[in-house]
Design an enzyme around this catalytic site. Sequence first.
Site, PDB file in Angstrom:
ATOM      1  N   ARG A  67       0.839  -1.197   0.000  1.00 24.30           N
ATOM      2  CA  ARG A  67       0.000   0.000   0.000  1.00 24.30           C
ATOM      3  C   ARG A  67       0.874   1.246   0.000  1.00 24.30           C
ATOM      4  O   ARG A  67       1.873   1.320   0.695  1.00 24.30           O
ATOM      5  CB  ARG A  67      -0.892   0.026   1.253  1.00 24.30           C
ATOM      6  CG  ARG A  67      -2.190  -0.747   1.103  1.00 24.30           C
ATOM      7  CD  ARG A  67      -3.038  -0.589   2.348  1.00 24.30           C
ATOM      8  NE  ARG A  67      -2.397  -1.132   3.511  1.00 24.30           N
ATOM      9  CZ  ARG A  67      -1.792  -0.413   4.450  1.00 24.30           C
ATOM     10  NH1 ARG A  67      -1.774   0.901   4.388  1.00 24.30           N
ATOM     11  NH2 ARG A  67      -1.216  -0.998   5.463  1.00 24.30           N
ATOM     12  N   TYR A 195      -1.621  -3.171  -6.997  1.00 28.93           N
ATOM     13  CA  TYR A 195      -1.406  -3.903  -5.741  1.00 28.93           C
ATOM     14  C   TYR A 195      -2.662  -3.951  -4.867  1.00 28.93           C
ATOM     15  O   TYR A 195      -3.388  -2.950  -4.755  1.00 28.93           O
ATOM     16  CB  TYR A 195      -0.251  -3.291  -4.930  1.00 28.93           C
ATOM     17  CG  TYR A 195      -0.206  -3.917  -3.552  1.00 28.93           C
ATOM     18  CD1 TYR A 195       0.324  -5.201  -3.382  1.00 28.93           C
ATOM     19  CD2 TYR A 195      -0.780  -3.294  -2.454  1.00 28.93           C
ATOM     20  CE1 TYR A 195       0.283  -5.821  -2.142  1.00 28.93           C
ATOM     21  CE2 TYR A 195      -0.816  -3.910  -1.217  1.00 28.93           C
ATOM     22  CZ  TYR A 195      -0.287  -5.172  -1.069  1.00 28.93           C
ATOM     23  OH  TYR A 195      -0.337  -5.781   0.145  1.00 28.93           O
ATOM     24  N   LYS A 204      -9.595  -2.130   1.796  1.00 32.09           N
ATOM     25  CA  LYS A 204      -9.305  -1.016   2.683  1.00 32.09           C
ATOM     26  C   LYS A 204     -10.033   0.267   2.242  1.00 32.09           C
ATOM     27  O   LYS A 204     -10.521   1.039   3.068  1.00 32.09           O
ATOM     28  CB  LYS A 204      -7.780  -0.761   2.753  1.00 32.09           C
ATOM     29  CG  LYS A 204      -7.004  -1.912   3.416  1.00 32.09           C
ATOM     30  CD  LYS A 204      -7.618  -2.279   4.712  1.00 32.09           C
ATOM     31  CE  LYS A 204      -6.875  -3.161   5.667  1.00 32.09           C
ATOM     32  NZ  LYS A 204      -5.933  -4.146   5.366  1.00 32.09           N
ATOM     33  N   HIS A 224     -10.486  -2.231  11.567  1.00 30.51           N
ATOM     34  CA  HIS A 224      -9.426  -3.105  11.054  1.00 30.51           C
ATOM     35  C   HIS A 224      -9.225  -4.255  12.049  1.00 30.51           C
ATOM     36  O   HIS A 224      -8.221  -4.301  12.761  1.00 30.51           O
ATOM     37  CB  HIS A 224      -8.145  -2.262  10.920  1.00 30.51           C
ATOM     38  CG  HIS A 224      -7.058  -2.906  10.115  1.00 30.51           C
ATOM     39  ND1 HIS A 224      -5.758  -2.435  10.124  1.00 30.51           N
ATOM     40  CD2 HIS A 224      -7.049  -3.955   9.266  1.00 30.51           C
ATOM     41  CE1 HIS A 224      -5.004  -3.172   9.318  1.00 30.51           C
ATOM     42  NE2 HIS A 224      -5.772  -4.111   8.793  1.00 30.51           N
ATOM     43  N   SER A 246      -1.245  -3.511  10.204  1.00 31.93           N
ATOM     44  CA  SER A 246      -0.920  -4.400   9.089  1.00 31.93           C
ATOM     45  C   SER A 246       0.319  -5.237   9.404  1.00 31.93           C
ATOM     46  O   SER A 246       1.309  -4.718   9.922  1.00 31.93           O
ATOM     47  CB  SER A 246      -0.670  -3.566   7.829  1.00 31.93           C
ATOM     48  OG  SER A 246      -1.827  -2.799   7.554  1.00 31.93           O
ATOM     49  N   CYS A 248       0.778  -7.503  11.644  1.00 35.39           N
ATOM     50  CA  CYS A 248       1.053  -7.665  13.073  1.00 35.39           C
ATOM     51  C   CYS A 248       0.258  -8.812  13.698  1.00 35.39           C
ATOM     52  O   CYS A 248       0.095  -8.863  14.915  1.00 35.39           O
ATOM     53  CB  CYS A 248       0.791  -6.368  13.827  1.00 35.39           C
ATOM     54  SG  CYS A 248       1.993  -5.090  13.426  1.00 35.39           S
ATOM     55  N   ASP A 275      -9.509  -9.586   8.993  1.00 36.28           N
ATOM     56  CA  ASP A 275      -8.939  -8.263   8.699  1.00 36.28           C
ATOM     57  C   ASP A 275      -9.895  -7.102   8.979  1.00 36.28           C
ATOM     58  O   ASP A 275      -9.454  -6.052   9.407  1.00 36.28           O
ATOM     59  CB  ASP A 275      -8.491  -8.208   7.228  1.00 36.28           C
ATOM     60  CG  ASP A 275      -7.510  -7.064   6.946  1.00 36.28           C
ATOM     61  OD1 ASP A 275      -6.519  -6.930   7.688  1.00 36.28           O
ATOM     62  OD2 ASP A 275      -7.749  -6.298   6.001  1.00 36.28           O
ATOM     63  N   ARG A 369       1.665 -11.997  -0.895  1.00 36.11           N
ATOM     64  CA  ARG A 369       0.330 -12.280  -0.349  1.00 36.11           C
ATOM     65  C   ARG A 369      -0.311 -13.489  -1.006  1.00 36.11           C
ATOM     66  O   ARG A 369      -0.007 -13.823  -2.149  1.00 36.11           O
ATOM     67  CB  ARG A 369      -0.578 -11.059  -0.596  1.00 36.11           C
ATOM     68  CG  ARG A 369      -0.133  -9.785   0.109  1.00 36.11           C
ATOM     69  CD  ARG A 369      -0.799  -9.632   1.442  1.00 36.11           C
ATOM     70  NE  ARG A 369      -0.188  -8.588   2.269  1.00 36.11           N
ATOM     71  CZ  ARG A 369      -0.706  -8.190   3.437  1.00 36.11           C
ATOM     72  NH1 ARG A 369      -1.825  -8.727   3.884  1.00 36.11           N
ATOM     73  NH2 ARG A 369      -0.101  -7.283   4.162  1.00 36.11           N
TER      74      ARG A 369
HETATM   75  P1  GTP Z   1      -2.359  -7.689   7.307  1.00 33.74           P
HETATM   76  O1  GTP Z   1      -2.893  -8.702   6.356  1.00 33.74           O
HETATM   77  O2  GTP Z   1      -1.313  -6.819   6.695  1.00 33.74           O
HETATM   78  O3  GTP Z   1      -3.438  -6.858   7.929  1.00 33.74           O
HETATM   79  O4  GTP Z   1      -1.533  -8.487   8.454  1.00 33.74           O
HETATM   80  P2  GTP Z   1      -2.020  -9.329   9.715  1.00 33.74           P
HETATM   81  O5  GTP Z   1      -2.278  -8.424  10.850  1.00 33.74           O
HETATM   82  O6  GTP Z   1      -3.107 -10.253   9.321  1.00 33.74           O
HETATM   83  O7  GTP Z   1      -0.694 -10.145  10.096  1.00 33.74           O
HETATM   84  P3  GTP Z   1      -0.342 -11.700   9.896  1.00 33.74           P
HETATM   85  O8  GTP Z   1      -1.173 -12.596  10.744  1.00 33.74           O
HETATM   86  O9  GTP Z   1      -0.309 -11.999   8.451  1.00 33.74           O
HETATM   87  O10 GTP Z   1       1.137 -11.735  10.479  1.00 33.74           O
HETATM   88  C1  GTP Z   1       2.170 -10.916   9.976  1.00 33.74           C
HETATM   89  C2  GTP Z   1       3.515 -11.436  10.382  1.00 33.74           C
HETATM   90  O11 GTP Z   1       3.587 -11.557  11.818  1.00 33.74           O
HETATM   91  C3  GTP Z   1       3.801 -12.833   9.843  1.00 33.74           C
HETATM   92  O12 GTP Z   1       5.135 -12.877   9.410  1.00 33.74           O
HETATM   93  C4  GTP Z   1       3.588 -13.746  11.021  1.00 33.74           C
HETATM   94  O13 GTP Z   1       4.364 -14.908  10.943  1.00 33.74           O
HETATM   95  C5  GTP Z   1       3.971 -12.863  12.210  1.00 33.74           C
HETATM   96  N1  GTP Z   1       3.198 -13.223  13.429  1.00 33.74           N
HETATM   97  C6  GTP Z   1       1.861 -13.398  13.515  1.00 33.74           C
HETATM   98  N2  GTP Z   1       1.490 -13.763  14.762  1.00 33.74           N
HETATM   99  C7  GTP Z   1       2.621 -13.813  15.495  1.00 33.74           C
HETATM  100  C8  GTP Z   1       2.901 -14.118  16.867  1.00 33.74           C
HETATM  101  O14 GTP Z   1       2.017 -14.430  17.669  1.00 33.74           O
HETATM  102  N3  GTP Z   1       4.210 -14.030  17.261  1.00 33.74           N
HETATM  103  C9  GTP Z   1       5.200 -13.692  16.386  1.00 33.74           C
HETATM  104  N4  GTP Z   1       6.450 -13.627  16.857  1.00 33.74           N
HETATM  105  N5  GTP Z   1       4.982 -13.405  15.084  1.00 33.74           N
HETATM  106  C10 GTP Z   1       3.713 -13.455  14.639  1.00 33.74           C
HETATM  107  C1  SPV Z   2      -3.007  -4.444   5.177  1.00 34.48           C
HETATM  108  O1  SPV Z   2      -2.016  -3.858   4.734  1.00 34.48           O
HETATM  109  O2  SPV Z   2      -3.516  -4.169   6.299  1.00 34.48           O
HETATM  110  C2  SPV Z   2      -3.622  -5.539   4.404  1.00 34.48           C
HETATM  111  C3  SPV Z   2      -3.209  -5.716   3.022  1.00 34.48           C
HETATM  112  O3  SPV Z   2      -4.499  -6.230   4.908  1.00 34.48           O
HETATM  113  S1  SPV Z   2      -3.927  -4.522   1.980  1.00 34.48           S
HETATM  114  O4  SPV Z   2      -5.081  -5.099   1.335  1.00 34.48           O
HETATM  115  O5  SPV Z   2      -2.930  -4.152   1.020  1.00 34.48           O
HETATM  116  O6  SPV Z   2      -4.340  -3.379   2.759  1.00 34.48           O
HETATM  117 MN    MN Z   3      -4.940  -5.691   7.114  1.00 34.70          MN
END
Ligand code: GTP
Ligand code: SPV
Ligand code: MN
Length: 585
Positions: A67, A195, A204, A224, A246, A248, A275, A369
């Site tokens: 983004r 993207y 979003k 979110h 994002s 996290c 999400d 992704r």
């Molecule tokens: P968006 O799709 O961008 O909104 O991201 P998200 O909040 O859904 O994050 P996602 O679950 O995809 O995790 C992002 C990164 O954090 C990945 O590399 C995971 O492996 C890592 N991660 C997720 N949960 C944990 C956790 O509990 N501990 C640690 N150390 N890393 C984590």
């Molecule tokens: C984020 O960045 O929080 C996502 C991916 O979930 S996007 O659709 O690019 O916003």
């Molecule tokens: Mn997100």
Amino acid sequence: MVENLKLKSWVSWAENLCKPDRVVWIDGDGLDKLRDEALEKGELIKLNQEVLPGCYLHRSALNDVARSEDKTFICTTNKEDAGPNNNWQAPDTMYARLTPLFEGSMKGRTMYVIPFCMGPVGSPFSKLGVEITDSIYVVLNMNIMTRISKDVVKMLESTDDFVKCLHATSTLSLDDRFICHFPEDNAIWSINSGYGGNALLGKKCFALRIASYQAKHEGWLAEHMLIIGIENPQGEVRYICAAFPSACGKTNLAMLIPPEVYQKKGYKVWCVGDDIAWLRIAEDGRLWAINPENGYFGVVPGTNALTNPNALKTISKDTIFTNVAHNVDDNTVWWEGLNNTPPKNGISWKGEKWDGTTSDEKGAHPNSRFTTPAKNLPILSPEVENPKGVPISAIVFGGRRAKTAPLVYQARDFNHGVFVASTMASETTAAQTGAVGVTRIDSMAMKPFCGYNMGDYFAHWLNMGEKLGDKAPKIFNVNWFRTDDNGKFLWPGYGENLRVLEWILARCEGEIPAVDSPIGFMPNPEDVNTDGLSIAKETLDALLLVDEDLWKTEAAAIRDYYKSYGDRLPKALWHELEHLEERLK
Ligand code: GTP
Ligand code: SPV
Ligand code: MN
């Protein structure tokens, strides 16, 4: 194709502006033909259909992998209505700037018109949109992420209430890349990016930026947040929403597999969404949530059989992979964190020959992704199509903090919870362009996604709390990312996070006491269940430590941040800050 005059005239206007060779309406049928066309043009690569049935690989332009927050605008008549949290331009200025960019941008191409529904079809919570795009990749991704069908097309015959989403790929020029929102016109214009968050306009742009603006005016919340159900051994399911910035951990938490000791007792986890949540106060006075999406657009790197086996199963079919590495030998995909055996004969996300040893280059982009349908998730909640949504017991906020924030704490009451959420900070990730690892305040994990002045948004949250009264969900803060002095994560995370959620639910039920601290209620260490987990007592103590010096620095940063909202910042939140400063003295 439809008779709705407003829709027909908007589509003709876009056709006159963009000048495509042809216009094709999308109602869910005939997508195989589009997929074949994308394969022919090289926009998609068909993966090994025996191992990965229905799966495809897409590589985006090198400058178009996340983004672009600096290219994202909220265009309201008054600058103050967009707030210091957004880039702003007047609607007339932006329409005038963008119109020549769209002019003739689809010459020699096809314009696709995609009617879509956010939320269960027929739910009073749901909302309609129509995206116009010249990208087959966008069509195929929207078909996974939103609800597209003849029924949705039919719904558009009888309503003018839809968000007009205009997208053109154009030249992908960075200088002319814009993602513009016109909340007063229910419209989004996006150009020069293909993207995810910039181009899949249902996500979003609509479901957060436009929807948050609508929600403010209509008295609900667009957030979110993931939504999960936790089923206890008695078979009762409690629902939690959680907002993390994002990349996290939302998708991972939403799909978690309980630790073995919990499985043996009979605990189960159900995913409603990973999400975005739309939340409303229902007739029973409680807060109910739906997931407006129909699929997952998840971070690939780090996904493996240990961290997220549910995601791994889900993405083994019907999935579009974007910017991961290609294993040429068996025509499959690979990414960092999948296993320790990168392909010997591979192609990196950049489209270059790559074997995992020849350079420091990554095989998959850190923000690569997957786009995958919700229906393939083994733990998909049976409530996901419930038009009423699910009732929420707790709201959890969290960020990526090496120090400062403890593993978990509870806000003292709803207003204090709004304070905690509005002041949460997190280290930036690869999900947006720019530097990674910079700590910034990301209120409610919504700073990049709130379609209006966040001072007003905080006031709206406080107002929702007032309406909910004693039926309001309890509010918590978590941090899975605290590190030791060597930068190693202290908490095992992933499935083990259920241990923290169990404490949270016990607090909601009033089952256990907590310790009062300057920042809120903390767990007694013995109340964090560590059965079957080898974690040293000192580690748990370190995870729960509140370092008052760090918090004094934090309070000073919050003061500066709050000041940026001027008199739009609710007084109640200044009081909360003063209270924190007082308790840290
Ligand atoms: P968006 O799709 O961008 O909104 O991201 P998200 O909040 O859904 O994050 P996602 O679950 O995809 O995790 C992002 C990164 O954090 C990945 O590399 C995971 O492996 C890592 N991660 C997720 N949960 C944990 C956790 O509990 N501990 C640690 N150390 N890393 C984590
Ligand atoms: C984020 O960045 O929080 C996502 C991916 O979930 S996007 O659709 O690019 O916003
Ligand atoms: Mn997100």
